[in-house]
Design a protein around this motif. Structure first.
Motif, PDB file in Angstrom:
ATOM      1  N   GLU A  87      16.228  -0.172  14.349  1.00  0.00           N
ATOM      2  CA  GLU A  87      15.693   0.937  14.170  1.00  0.00           C
ATOM      3  C   GLU A  87      14.965   1.215  13.111  1.00  0.00           C
ATOM      4  O   GLU A  87      13.733   1.870  12.924  1.00  0.00           O
ATOM      5  N   LYS A  88      15.253   0.678  11.928  1.00  0.00           N
ATOM      6  CA  LYS A  88      14.362   0.388  10.565  1.00  0.00           C
ATOM      7  C   LYS A  88      13.062  -0.092  10.869  1.00  0.00           C
ATOM      8  O   LYS A  88      11.968   0.440  10.475  1.00  0.00           O
ATOM      9  N   LEU A  91      10.844   2.316  12.941  1.00  0.00           N
ATOM     10  CA  LEU A  91      10.672   3.486  12.232  1.00  0.00           C
ATOM     11  C   LEU A  91       9.281   2.987  11.188  1.00  0.00           C
ATOM     12  O   LEU A  91       8.530   3.633  11.033  1.00  0.00           O
ATOM     13  N   THR A  95       5.838   4.320  11.764  1.00  0.00           N
ATOM     14  CA  THR A  95       4.901   4.772  10.377  1.00  0.00           C
ATOM     15  C   THR A  95       3.882   4.023  10.181  1.00  0.00           C
ATOM     16  O   THR A  95       2.624   4.718   9.941  1.00  0.00           O
TER      17      THR A  95
END
Length: 244
Positions: A87-88, A91, A95
């Motif tokens: 998930e990081k 993300l 981004t």
């Protein structure tokens, strides 16, 4: 005189008989009680052994289940850690690419295979010189001039067949006298929901078209100049022949 049983008093005799009977009954009760107690103790011992076996078995089951739960918990923690890491990364990736999309010179679209717009980068208004498409203009081909829409529509047919489409050039839909020229290319990809989506990259080539048109004009003028020069040269030769 020697002792004689018959010399005993009757009351004493019956007392002795009753006493003996009582003692015999008491002895019988005592023996039965002892036997029952021993049987109960034996049964209790068997029950205790069974209980010990059950307790040992339950402890073994609990120990095994505890080990399994610990392993499951460890596996879940690893999965959660892995998910959090993914998930990081997603993300960070989202981004990163959002920053690229928001700061690119080209306009980036995400559509479905029919051309329905799902996402458009924020620089749309700056490049297309009009507001971001509303609900009634959600199809990509609606951005093109009516005479160019079939060529734009063909992009999605090509992508559906080949998975990609090379550049197609079209004019913007709403122009007064001077159109804006755009060049688009697209490629299919699998979205997070498992459906096939299309990413379209659209570039403003208006200045390039102006330069190309100027180059065509210059080439025509150059051709006319060469033609005029050739005609003048031939005319000059004709005159020289007439003059002498």
């Amino acid at each position: 005189k020697p002792f004689s049983f018959y010399s005993i008093d009757k009351n004493m005799f019956w007392f002795i008989i009753v006493l003996a009977t009582i003692l015999a009954i008491l002895s019988s009760f005592l023996v039965v009680s002892v036997l029952q107690r021993r049987a109960a103790e034996k049964e209790l011992l068997l029950v205790n052994r069974k209980l010990e076996n059950i307790i040992n078995e339950l402890e073994s089951i609990v120990e095994r289940r505890t080990g399994e739960l610990l392993e499951t918990n460890k596996s879940l923690k690893q999965q959660i850690a892995g998910r959090e890491k993914i998930e990081k990364e997603l993300l960070a990736s989202e981004t990163k690419y959002r920053m690229l999309a928001e700061n690119a010179f080209d306009v980036i679209f995400e559509t479905d295979l029919s051309g329905l717009i799902i996402y458009v980068s924020p620089n749309f208004k700056e490049i297309f010189k009009c507001p971001i498409p509303g609900q009634l203009e959600k199809n990509y081909e609606a951005l093109a001039y009516e005479g160019d829409r079939q060529a734009v529509k063909n992009i999605f047919e090509t992508i559906a067949r080949l998975g990609y489409a090379n550049e197609v050039i079209f004019r913007n839909a709403a122009f007064d006298s001077v159109p804006l020229w755009f060049e688009s290319s697209g490629k299919a990809f699998t979205a997070s929901n498992g459906q096939t989506h299309v990413v379209i990259v659209t570039r403003d080539i208006t200045e390039r078209k102006k330069i190309e048109e100027e180059m065509v004009k210059n080439a025509k003028l150059e051709s006319l100049g060469l033609l005029a020069g050739g005609i003048a040269h031939d005319f000059n030769n004709v005159l020289m022949g007439i003059i002498g």
